[in-house]
Structures are given as C-alpha cells and as structure tokens.
Motif scaffolding. Structure first.
Motif, PDB file in Angstrom:
ATOM      1  N   UNK A 341       0.829  -1.202   0.000  1.00 46.26           N
ATOM      2  CA  UNK A 341       0.000   0.000   0.000  1.00 46.26           C
ATOM      3  C   UNK A 341       0.867   1.256   0.000  1.00 46.26           C
ATOM      4  N   UNK A 342       0.218   2.391  -0.226  1.00 42.60           N
ATOM      5  CA  UNK A 342       0.921   3.671  -0.255  1.00 42.60           C
ATOM      6  C   UNK A 342       0.792   4.355   1.106  1.00 42.60           C
ATOM      7  N   UNK A 343       1.904   4.748   1.733  1.00 39.41           N
ATOM      8  CA  UNK A 343       1.830   5.442   3.029  1.00 39.41           C
ATOM      9  C   UNK A 343       0.992   6.714   2.932  1.00 39.41           C
ATOM     10  N   UNK A 344       0.155   6.918   3.923  1.00 46.94           N
ATOM     11  CA  UNK A 344      -0.723   8.089   3.952  1.00 46.94           C
ATOM     12  C   UNK A 344      -0.478   8.869   5.237  1.00 46.94           C
ATOM     13  N   UNK A 345      -0.178  10.158   5.105  1.00 45.93           N
ATOM     14  CA  UNK A 345       0.137  10.980   6.278  1.00 45.93           C
ATOM     15  C   UNK A 345      -1.056  11.063   7.228  1.00 45.93           C
ATOM     16  N   UNK A 346      -2.249  11.198   6.674  1.00 48.23           N
ATOM     17  CA  UNK A 346      -3.449  11.297   7.494  1.00 48.23           C
ATOM     18  C   UNK A 346      -3.684  10.005   8.271  1.00 48.23           C
ATOM     19  N   UNK A 347      -3.535   8.875   7.596  1.00 45.69           N
ATOM     20  CA  UNK A 347      -3.718   7.591   8.274  1.00 45.69           C
ATOM     21  C   UNK A 347      -2.681   7.374   9.356  1.00 45.69           C
ATOM     22  N   UNK A 348      -1.454   7.824   9.092  1.00 50.39           N
ATOM     23  CA  UNK A 348      -0.382   7.673  10.084  1.00 50.39           C
ATOM     24  C   UNK A 348      -0.722   8.424  11.352  1.00 50.39           C
ATOM     25  N   UNK A 349      -1.282   9.629  11.197  1.00 53.35           N
ATOM     26  CA  UNK A 349      -1.666  10.421  12.373  1.00 53.35           C
ATOM     27  C   UNK A 349      -2.764   9.710  13.160  1.00 53.35           C
ATOM     28  N   UNK A 350      -3.729   9.157  12.430  1.00 53.23           N
ATOM     29  CA  UNK A 350      -4.835   8.447  13.099  1.00 53.23           C
ATOM     30  C   UNK A 350      -4.308   7.260  13.890  1.00 53.23           C
ATOM     31  N   UNK A 351      -3.426   6.481  13.257  1.00 56.68           N
ATOM     32  CA  UNK A 351      -2.862   5.302  13.926  1.00 56.68           C
ATOM     33  C   UNK A 351      -2.052   5.718  15.147  1.00 56.68           C
ATOM     34  N   UNK A 352      -1.191   6.741  14.968  1.00 53.11           N
ATOM     35  CA  UNK A 352      -0.370   7.216  16.092  1.00 53.11           C
ATOM     36  C   UNK A 352      -1.246   7.746  17.223  1.00 53.11           C
TER      37      UNK A 352
END
Length: 642
Positions: A341-352
């Motif tokens: 998959x392609x890394x997503x900045x928004x998803x990373x924030x949600x996960x963090x």
C-alpha cells in the motif's frame, strides 16, 4: 433529666500526605528520563532481498524515549560519503560504517540517537540510509521506498552527491518525482476528486527541510554574467526551470519543480576533497591535521546549520514526535509499504493518535490510582479531605494524559479517563464509608461493653436504674464523640446504635419502680425526641457533605475544561504554524517565478495559495467546544445509596 447529652464532634482527621505527591512526580519524571545515548548506531530498518523490516531492538530503544526528536536523514548514491557526514553530526569520527571499496557498506536504514547539541530536552536522531543505485541490488523500486521512508521520517533530508550539481546529478534524483505516487496526504474516502490533482502541492506543509551536499567539489563558485555566487545561489541556479512546454523541457523541469514545490527550505554545501586520494580510503582514521582545513570548515558549517535549522519532527497537524512515537511511525510506514500500500500521512496520524491516546489514558489512570493509594491507607477520612485529594490527583492524571495525547477528536479518550477516574473515586467513597462504618461500630461496641455487662447482671433493673443507665449512656456518647478520625458515617452509626438500644432503654424505663407512670411517659417522649434529633443531625450532616461534594465536583469540572481548552489552543497553534510555514514558502516561490518570467507557473501556484489561505482561516476559528458534561451521577449515586 435529658436522655442524651449530645455534643458536636469537632475532632478532625489530618490527612498526612507527607511529600507523596512530589515523590510521585519525581518518580514518574525519572521514569521518563531519556534513555541513555547510543554508543554506536543500530539497524532501524533491515533490507534483505528487497524486503523491508523494522528491527525490534531499535523499536525497544525508542519506546523508552519520551523526548521530542529532531530527525536528520541522509540519502544519495552509494559510495558518496554519506556515512561520514552522519558521524560528524554525531560528534564522532567513527560510527556509521564508511567502507573503502566499491561495494555499498550500509544496508537498510541505520539509526544513531544522541543528545541534541543545542537543546538538552531533545534527541537528535541520525538516519544513514542504504546507498541508492547499488548495482548489486538492481532494484529501483526498493531504492524508491528507501528514499520515500527517509522523506517521511525526517525533519531534515540531506541529499549527498559528488562532483557538481549538473543535469546528470539532478536526473539521478529522479526519486523525488515519484513521491506524489508513493505518498498520500489524505486517505481516499476523505479526498475529493479535485483535491487529488493538487494534493502533492501540500507536501510542503509536511516534508522536511532539504540540504544538498556536494562532495569532492573542485570548481569555482562562479557563474557567467554573475561572477562569484554563494552555495545556495549555485543550488538555485541548478534548479532553475526552462521556459517552454516541449517534452524535453517538461522532463528537464520535473525534478526541479518537485524539489521547489515539495520541500519548505533548500540549502547547499559544497565540500572540497578532504584529503589526497591515497588517504581517502581511510578517512575515518585520519587525524584532523591530515584533513583539508577547508573541508573541516565546511563540515563545521554544515553541522552548525543542521543543529540550528532542523526542527522537531512533527506529524500532519503539527503534532510533535517523541522517540516513542517515532518508533510507532517507522513501524507503521514500513508495514504499509511491505503490504504493497501507499503510506498516507493522514492515516499515520490516526494510527499514532490511537496508540498514544490509549497509552495516555492508561498512564493518566495509573497516576490517579497510585496517587490515591496513600489516601486509601488512611481510611476512614473526611469527605472534604478525600475530595481534595481526588481533585489533586485527578488534575495530575489529566495533566499526564495531556502530555501524551493528541488529536483526541470528540475527547473520546479524555472522557474515558474521566469516567475511569470517577468510577474509581466512587469506589473509594464507598470503601471510605465502609471503613468509617466499621470503625464507628467497633468504637461503640468497645465503649458499650461495660454497660452491656451491667445490663446482663441486672444492675439497671432496680429502682433508680433508668437514671443510672442514662448517665452511663451519656458517658458512652461523650467518649464516642471525642474519638478522632471516625469518618463520614459517625453520626449515622450513632443514630443506628441509639435506635437499636431504644428497646433496651424503654424496658429499663418501664421496670424502674422509682418513677411514676406520668414520669415514665415524659421520659419516653424525651427518648423519642432525642432519637429524632440524632436522626435529623445525621441527615443534615449527610446533606451538607453531599452539597459540598457537588460543589467541589463542579469546580473540578471547570478545571478539567480549562485543561482541555489549553490543549485545544496548543494544537490549534501548531496547525496554524504549519499552515503559515507552507503559505510563506508558496508565496516566496510564486514571487521567484514571477521575477523570472514564469507567469504561467506562478498562476498555477495561485490556486494552491488560495487553498492554503482558506484552510488557515478555517483553522483560525475556535475549535474548542464545551460539550463535555461533568460525570457527577456515578459518584453521588454511590453516596446517596450507602
């Protein structure tokens, strides 16, 4: 003759907290002390057979670091001397492997965490990446992901090359043109179709500063018609765009346009040869006297700039990254890439945010529960004292939560914390009442023991026995009231005790032959009146305590809301700063394009600038809403039922 000689219980229990709050704070701060600096680099991301994997030892190290991190990554073609620069940033001569052959020495991404030279409260994280274009590997896609990870993880990205910044050198940085395909800012469901077309224009908000270091530079920094130029002017000259829409010009402009659009700042350093060719293979073992003074001077300037200009790593939204969060971030991005998959900045924030907010919830609750343990050991205590300690420890728990939490939308996790804290508080109130009840019953049982023996021996079953009984009972009540630290149930237990003994008192009264029937009737009425008075007193004191508890909880709620509002304001400020930096950079780029006659390019930037302005105005509003209701019912219902 008055049946009961009531006296107000003016004793007060003293809650000995000693310095436990300070000790607790000191202990927790000690736990949060930055883990000891690394003596040498460790592998962060392995790269075996073009498969990326995070090293668990590195994650374990990062998990113990709660300080903000400034992350500097170096990328570039293999065998260009990247590792040497990283060693110098670490303040060491050796550390990252340099190698002395044509074979690439660094594999994957290696990490070295050291104290920040300019800020003791920050950690400098140095990332040395595997050389790009390794002929042994022959996998350009894998190289692209290494480059992508370096961009995603760093505060400052150093691109290292040799010779000059010519068209060939820029073309070798073709990985930058692929970033828009390899990184997404928003997840597809939240991205409108028109936003997808210009999404990469927002990278400047989240991408690192860019430094181009040119090694073994032997030319003069001069340009035709301009004469002597600075290193930065040299870079800007190399990144100039060509006018025209031909395929040749488009291909020429693409990597240059990406560098100009994506990175918030650009800087250049040119390094002369560090030593004669025969000594280059053992550069890390050379004494400073054997290294070119000019090379050492540029190296110092480079290090000083990196230390001063590199900012704390932030996530989308301006959230500061600690060592612990950085570890989660690395794991999240590598897992995403490995899954195809392609890394997503928004998803990373949600996960963090989910990981950190859950941890913040547990840490806050831990602070509260451990802080209230000492109070619990002193049960029973007065409601006011328990309430005061509850408020103090609850505020500490909220503060602890706020330190770690971010992007807690709808206060979901903060609400859970408050619910858990109030639930625990309700349990403590119940336990305190139970302890008070037991203690008061035991006191009365001990004090009444001699009277009970007299009752059993029939000492009150004779003329004048009732008067003697009343005198002894008043002594018991007086002694009971003088006992300290009885807690919240003192009046209620006394009322229950007197109610239980009323049958006994009535029987003694009726068998006392010294009293006439009319006198017995009067005394019986006095008994009932005294018992009623005790009941009223117990109820009155209970209502006062409940009223006080409600008032204190309302005040405590105000404090919680103030903490929340402060947190929201901090997050809003970070978001504003993030947008302002992006807007500043876009305006500067537009001005530069207009100055050089690229009116069409400048016009295209106008749409991006307007979008940023809209976002900035939208974020400038008050995002804090006081919709969080105080949770008083759980606590008060416990008090009312018991």
């Amino acid at each position: 003759m008055c049946p009961f000689n009531f006296k107000l219980d003016k004793s007060c229990c003293v809650l000995v907290t000693s310095n436990h709050t300070a000790d607790l704070k000191q202990r927790r701060e000690s736990e949060r002390t930055m883990c000891s600096p690394m003596t040498k680099p460790i592998c962060l991301v392995t790269n075996v057979n073009s498969s990326l994997c995070v090293n668990t030892s590195a994650l374990e190290y990062l998990s113990n670091n709660d300080t903000p991190v400034v992350v500097v990554s170096v990328v570039g073609l293999y065998r260009t001397g990247k590792s040497y620069l990283m060693n110098r940033l670490a303040g060491k001569q050796t550390g990252f492997a340099l190698g002395s052959t044509i074979e690439s020495k660094t594999k994957g991404i290696w990490m070295w965490c050291v104290p920040h030279p300019y800020n003791a409260k920050q950690t400098l994280v140095l990332l040395d990446t595997e050389g790009l274009g390794d002929i042994d590997k022959g996998d350009s896609k894998n190289d692209a992901w290494i480059f992508c990870l370096a961009v995603l993880l760093s505060s400052t990205l150093v691109y290292n090359s040799r010779g000059t910044i010519d068209n060939t050198a820029v073309e070798k940085l073709h990985y930058v043109t692929e970033l828009s395909e390899q990184i997404k800012i928003k997840s597809p469901p939240s991205r409108a179709a028109e936003e997808e077309e210009v999404e990469d224009s927002h990278f400047v908000q989240f991408f690192p500063n860019f430094i181009w270091t040119v090694r073994d530079f032997s030319l003069e920094l001069e340009l035709e018609k301009r004469g002597r130029v600075t290193e930065d002017e040299y870079l800007e000259f190399a990144l100039q765009l060509k006018k025209g829409l031909s395929m040749k010009n488009t291909n020429y402009n693409l990597p240059r346009q990406c560098i100009r659009n994506y990175f918030p700042t650009r800087k250049c350093f040119v390094f002369p040869f560090p030593a004669p060719e025969d000594k280059m293979v053992r550069l890390e073992t050379l004494d400073e006297g054997e290294i070119s003074p000019k090379f050492l001077n540029v190296t110092k300037q480079f290090c000083d700039h990196v230390f001063a200009a590199s900012k704390v790593k932030t996530l989308k939204g301006g959230y500061r990254v600690t060592g612990r969060i950085f570890g989660h971030l690395v794991q999240s991005y590598v897992e995403t890439i490995s899954s195809g998959k392609v890394p997503c900045l928004e998803n990373a924030v949600v996960v963090m945010a989910q990981i950190e907010n859950q941890t913040a919830l547990q840490e806050g609750l831990k602070v509260y529960q451990s802080g209230m343990e000492q109070v619990k050991s002193l049960f029973p205590v007065k409601v006011s004292e328990l309430s005061a300690e509850h408020q103090k420890m609850s505020n500490m728990a909220s503060t602890e939560f706020m330190k770690r939490s971010f992007k807690d939308e709808g206060q979901e996790y903060f609400k859970k914390l408050v619910e858990e804290v109030d639930k625990h508080y309700a349990e403590l109130i119940a336990q305190n009442m139970e302890a008070s009840d037991k203690k008061c019953q035991q006191i009365l049982s001990d004090l009444y023991e001699k009277m009970n023996e007299r009752v059993q021996r029939g000492e009150y079953a004779k003329p004048g026995g009732y008067s003697l009984y009343c005198t002894h009972r008043e002594d018991v009540i007086t002694q009971y009231n003088s006992q300290p630290n009885k807690g919240i149930q003192a009046d209620l237990v006394l009322e229950r005790f007197l109610s239980e003994k009323s049958v006994e008192a009535k029987l003694i009264l009726q068998t006392d032959e010294q009293l006439t029937e009319s006198e017995k009737k009067v005394q019986e009425e006095k008994e009932q009146a005294a018992l009623l008075e005790q009941q009223c007193k117990a109820e009155r004191n209970r209502n006062l305590e409940i009223t006080q508890l409600m008032q204190e909880e309302k005040e405590h709620h105000k404090q919680r809301m103030q903490q929340l509002e402060k947190k929201f304001e901090e997050e809003k400020l970070h978001q504003q700063q993030e947008l302002e930096r992006a807007l500043e950079r876009k305006l500067a780029e537009q001005k530069e394009l207009l100055k050089k006659g690229f009116n069409e390019n400048a016009k295209m930037l106008e749409m991006e600038i307007e979008q940023l302005k809209k976002e900035k105005n939208k974020e400038s509003g008050n995002i804090f809403k006081d919709f969080f209701m105080p949770i008083l019912g759980t606590v008060l219902s416990k008090v009312l039922k018991l």
